[in-house]
Design a protein around this motif. Structure first.
Motif, PDB file in Angstrom:
ATOM      1  N   SER A  74      12.163   5.268 -21.472  1.00 39.35           N
ATOM      2  CA  SER A  74      11.950   5.937 -22.749  1.00 39.35           C
ATOM      3  C   SER A  74      11.543   4.936 -23.824  1.00 39.35           C
ATOM      4  N   ALA A  76      11.550   6.070 -26.945  1.00 40.24           N
ATOM      5  CA  ALA A  76      12.113   6.695 -28.141  1.00 40.24           C
ATOM      6  C   ALA A  76      12.921   5.672 -28.932  1.00 40.24           C
ATOM      7  N   GLU A  82      15.052  10.945 -26.964  1.00 34.97           N
ATOM      8  CA  GLU A  82      14.796  10.631 -25.564  1.00 34.97           C
ATOM      9  C   GLU A  82      14.575  11.917 -24.782  1.00 34.97           C
ATOM     10  N   GLU A  83      13.889  11.788 -23.663  1.00 31.22           N
ATOM     11  CA  GLU A  83      13.462  12.944 -22.887  1.00 31.22           C
ATOM     12  C   GLU A  83      14.621  13.871 -22.500  1.00 31.22           C
ATOM     13  N   ALA A  85      17.837  13.893 -23.754  1.00 33.90           N
ATOM     14  CA  ALA A  85      18.906  13.583 -24.709  1.00 33.90           C
ATOM     15  C   ALA A  85      19.962  14.687 -24.728  1.00 33.90           C
TER      16      ALA A  85
END
Length: 126
Positions: A74, A76, A82-83, A85
């Motif tokens: 990630s 982010a 985040e993908e 999260a």
């Protein structure tokens, strides 16, 4: 490493030993990142005689973002973006989230527009 592979792969595969020598990078380090790049589809591997690695796609089709995402996971800048999260109870009221979302979009957009070929051409111009 990826730029070196593009330069020397021709129609074949390039050994990590050769890349390490040319680029002055530890072979052990390359051995750690190659599986990640291979799993992500950026590299192709060939074992045995004349084995080694090559780019799975032309350099103009591999973005810096693809490489960073494969190697770093990630990108982010905050955990809530985040993908996968965990839901944040403050998300709806977070005063900083719009700033981080925009920053995340800018990073992705910037690195997605730069390809390995762009970096190769820039290196040639210098």
């Amino acid at each position: 490493m990826l730029i070196d592979l593009n330069r020397y792969q021709g129609d074949g595969y390039v050994s990590l030993k050769d890349v390490a020598q040319r680029e002055n990078i530890s072979k052990k380090y390359l051995e750690q990142i190659v599986p990640v790049l291979n799993r992500s589809g950026i590299l192709c591997a060939n074992r045995g005689y004349q084995g080694g690695y090559r780019l799975a796609s032309p350099a103009d089709q591999i973005s810096v973002y693809d490489v960073l995402k494969a190697t770093e996971g990630s990108l982010a800048c905050v955990a809530c973006l985040e993908e996968h999260a965990m839901p944040c109870e403050r998300r709806e009221f977070c005063p900083t989230l719009p700033v981080w979302k925009k920053f995340d979009e800018l990073v992705k957009d910037y690195f997605s527009k730069i390809t390995l070929q762009d970096m190769i051409q820039q290196q040639g111009e210098e």
